[in-house]
Design a protein around this motif. Structure first.
Motif, short mmCIF file in Angstrom:
data_model
loop_
_atom_site.label_atom_id
_atom_site.label_comp_id
_atom_site.label_asym_id
_atom_site.label_seq_id
_atom_site.Cartn_x
_atom_site.Cartn_y
_atom_site.Cartn_z
N PHE A 1 -7.04 3.82 -1.91
CA PHE A 1 -7.39 4.71 -3.01
C PHE A 1 -8.90 4.74 -3.20
O PHE A 1 -9.57 3.75 -2.92
N SER A 2 -9.40 5.84 -3.73
CA SER A 2 -10.74 5.80 -4.31
C SER A 2 -10.53 5.28 -5.74
O SER A 2 -9.38 5.22 -6.22
N GLN A 3 -11.61 4.96 -6.42
CA GLN A 3 -11.48 4.47 -7.80
C GLN A 3 -10.82 5.54 -8.67
O GLN A 3 -9.92 5.25 -9.47
N GLU A 4 -11.24 6.79 -8.47
CA GLU A 4 -10.69 7.91 -9.25
C GLU A 4 -9.17 8.02 -9.04
O GLU A 4 -8.41 8.21 -10.00
N GLU A 5 -8.73 7.86 -7.79
CA GLU A 5 -7.30 7.97 -7.49
C GLU A 5 -6.50 6.83 -8.13
O GLU A 5 -5.41 7.05 -8.65
N ALA A 6 -7.05 5.61 -8.05
CA ALA A 6 -6.33 4.46 -8.62
C ALA A 6 -6.13 4.67 -10.12
O ALA A 6 -5.03 4.47 -10.64
N LEU A 7 -7.19 5.13 -10.80
CA LEU A 7 -7.09 5.34 -12.25
C LEU A 7 -6.13 6.48 -12.57
O LEU A 7 -5.30 6.38 -13.47
N LEU A 8 -6.23 7.55 -11.80
CA LEU A 8 -5.35 8.70 -12.03
C LEU A 8 -3.89 8.32 -11.87
O LEU A 8 -3.05 8.61 -12.73
N LEU A 9 -3.57 7.65 -10.75
CA LEU A 9 -2.16 7.31 -10.48
C LEU A 9 -1.62 6.29 -11.48
O LEU A 9 -0.42 6.25 -11.75
N ALA A 10 -2.53 5.48 -12.04
CA ALA A 10 -2.08 4.49 -13.03
C ALA A 10 -2.01 5.10 -14.42
O ALA A 10 -1.61 4.42 -15.38
N GLY A 11 -2.42 6.36 -14.56
CA GLY A 11 -2.38 7.03 -15.87
C GLY A 11 -3.50 6.55 -16.80
O GLY A 11 -3.36 6.60 -18.02
N ILE B 1 -0.18 -4.03 -1.03
CA ILE B 1 -1.63 -4.28 -0.90
C ILE B 1 -2.39 -3.02 -1.25
O ILE B 1 -2.10 -1.93 -0.71
N LEU B 2 -3.37 -3.15 -2.14
CA LEU B 2 -4.20 -2.00 -2.52
C LEU B 2 -5.63 -2.24 -2.05
O LEU B 2 -6.18 -3.33 -2.25
N THR B 3 -6.20 -1.22 -1.42
CA THR B 3 -7.64 -1.26 -1.13
C THR B 3 -8.24 -0.08 -1.88
O THR B 3 -7.87 1.07 -1.66
N VAL B 4 -9.14 -0.40 -2.82
CA VAL B 4 -9.78 0.67 -3.60
C VAL B 4 -11.24 0.75 -3.17
O VAL B 4 -12.01 -0.19 -3.38
N THR B 5 -11.59 1.86 -2.54
CA THR B 5 -12.95 2.00 -2.02
C THR B 5 -13.90 2.37 -3.15
O THR B 5 -13.61 3.24 -3.99
N LEU B 6 -15.06 1.68 -3.18
CA LEU B 6 -15.98 1.82 -4.32
C LEU B 6 -17.36 2.30 -3.86
O LEU B 6 -18.37 1.89 -4.44
N GLY B 7 -17.42 3.11 -2.81
CA GLY B 7 -18.71 3.60 -2.32
C GLY B 7 -19.60 2.43 -1.92
O GLY B 7 -19.14 1.49 -1.27
N LYS B 8 -20.88 2.47 -2.33
CA LYS B 8 -21.82 1.45 -1.86
C LYS B 8 -21.47 0.03 -2.35
O LYS B 8 -21.96 -0.96 -1.81
N GLU B 9 -20.60 -0.06 -3.35
CA GLU B 9 -20.20 -1.38 -3.86
C GLU B 9 -19.21 -2.09 -2.94
O GLU B 9 -18.94 -3.27 -3.10
N GLY B 10 -18.62 -1.37 -2.01
CA GLY B 10 -17.64 -1.98 -1.12
C GLY B 10 -16.22 -1.60 -1.46
O GLY B 10 -15.95 -0.45 -1.86
N THR B 11 -15.30 -2.57 -1.37
CA THR B 11 -13.87 -2.28 -1.56
C THR B 11 -13.20 -3.37 -2.39
O THR B 11 -13.39 -4.56 -2.12
N VAL C 1 -13.58 -8.16 -4.70
CA VAL C 1 -14.40 -7.06 -4.19
C VAL C 1 -15.09 -7.56 -2.91
O VAL C 1 -15.79 -8.57 -2.93
N VAL C 2 -14.84 -6.85 -1.81
CA VAL C 2 -15.49 -7.17 -0.54
C VAL C 2 -16.70 -6.25 -0.42
O VAL C 2 -16.55 -5.02 -0.43
N ARG C 3 -17.87 -6.85 -0.37
CA ARG C 3 -19.12 -6.06 -0.37
C ARG C 3 -19.32 -5.29 0.93
O ARG C 3 -18.89 -5.73 2.00
N SER C 4 -20.02 -4.17 0.82
CA SER C 4 -20.35 -3.38 2.01
C SER C 4 -21.76 -3.75 2.47
O SER C 4 -22.42 -4.58 1.83
#
Ligand code: ATP
Length: 319
Positions: A192-202, A223-233, A243-246
């Motif tokens: 998921f992107s962060q936006e998708e995770a929040l959307l799907l969780a309502g 298992i969920l991987t939420v991609t956070l752009g430059k912050e990593g995942t 959070v695994v850094r990029s």
């Protein structure tokens, strides 16, 4: 090495040259191969993995162009279909306020027909479902549901990416959420992107993404991987979150970073003798995510999606 079957859309992105204005003012466009599941298939093949694309394009020159792009990347296209409808086209421009201006002319991708012979190939392999257009109805959605069911029955490793496009679901977000949740609850891995995770969780954009993960785990997500752009995942396996850094890069175009990320992760999973290891509380999966982050990051350093995917020499995949 196992094979990754990537199911969903392959389309033409006509990208406006004069970014910063809306589509009504754009007069030059560059033709690019697009479609998230197709990008993922290319990312896997470029790393030396085995990927197969299942989707439909038209019997027109655009369809010929798209299949050649995949073939040149060494994606298996033997399961791709040619429909009598025109190849699906998307016209995209980034307006001055940063918002995407988007016109979508849907054609062949919607027409994918189910082939029950394919299900035996899923056994012991990986199936990646990208949902950008697949849940919009029509034959593709039916086919997609069938393959999802087949993947479950054949005990394939299932990966799901909702690829939410607000332009395609405006006013129908609730339908999108409901459809996605049945995939989320039964897939082994969700991206998921962060936006998708929040959307799907309502939840709203102000809520913490960890809370969204908790809600989605309660709904059955593994298992969920939420991609956070430059912050990593953010990797979430229920209680365990990290959070695994990029790496640090100078991005010029973020298109396809998420596809490079999940493609690289699936490639690494496809090489494991057993997928059990990724569900356990061990460091191996986090190391794989770190490499996938690097793949996502490197993709942002060049324009385009498929052409900017990194090869194995840039990712230290053997250590
Ligand atoms: P898409 O636009 O393809 O749907 P996405 O929003 O899912 O992408 P991103 O979060 O943009 O995905 O990128 C995927 C991964 O690539 C991130 O988790 C991160 O590890 C890496 N990445 C993306 N942008 C950057 C950046 N600017 N710097 C470092 N790493 C990045």
């Amino acid at each position: 090495m196992r094979k990754v079957y990537c199911i969903g859309e392959l389309l033409i992105d006509f990208v406006a040259e004069n970014q910063g204005s809306d589509l009504s003012k754009a007069n030059e466009f560059t033709k690019k191969a697009g479609g998230a599941p197709a990008n993922v298939a290319c990312a896997i093949a470029k790393l030396g993995g085995k990927s197969s694309f299942i989707g439909a394009v038209g019997k027109d020159p655009m369809g010929t162009f798209l299949l050649k792009v995949l073939q040149d990347e060494r994606v298996d296209i033997s399961l791709a279909q040619r429909s009598n409808k025109f190849t699906t086209l998307a016209f995209v421009s980034i307006a001055q306020d940063g918002e995407r201006d988007f016109v979508f002319s849907r054609g062949a991708d919607r027409e994918l027909k189910y082939d029950k012979e394919i299900q035996k190939d899923f056994s012991g392999n990986l199936v990646h479902l990208g949902a950008a257009t697949a849940l919009l109805g029509g034959p593709l959605e039916e086919t997609y549901n069938h393959y999802f069911f087949d993947a479950l029955t054949k005990e394939a490793f299932i990966s799901f990416d909702p690829n939410f496009r607000s332009d395609l679901w405006k006013g129908n977000e609730e339908v999108f959420i409901k459809k996605c949740l049945s995939y989320v609850s039964k897939s082994h891995l969700c991206k998921f992107s962060q936006e998708e995770a929040l959307l799907l969780a309502g939840l709203s954009s102000r809520d913490p993404v960890e809370k969204a993960c908790d809600i989605l785990h309660e709904a059955g997500a593994k298992i969920l991987t939420v991609t956070l752009g430059k912050e990593g995942t953010l990797v979430s396996k229920g209680e365990k979150k990290k959070v695994v850094r990029s790496i640090k890069v100078d991005p010029v175009d973020t298109t396809g970073a998420g596809d490079a990320f999940i493609g690289c992760l699936l490639y690494q999973i496809s090489r494991l003798p057993s997928t059990d290891i990724i569900f356990e509380d061990r460091p191996e999966f986090l190391k794989m995510v770190k490499k996938a982050n690097k793949a996502g990051a490197l993709t942002t350093t060049q324009f385009g999606a498929i052409n900017s995917l990194p090869g194995p020499e840039l990712l230290d995949l053997n250590c």
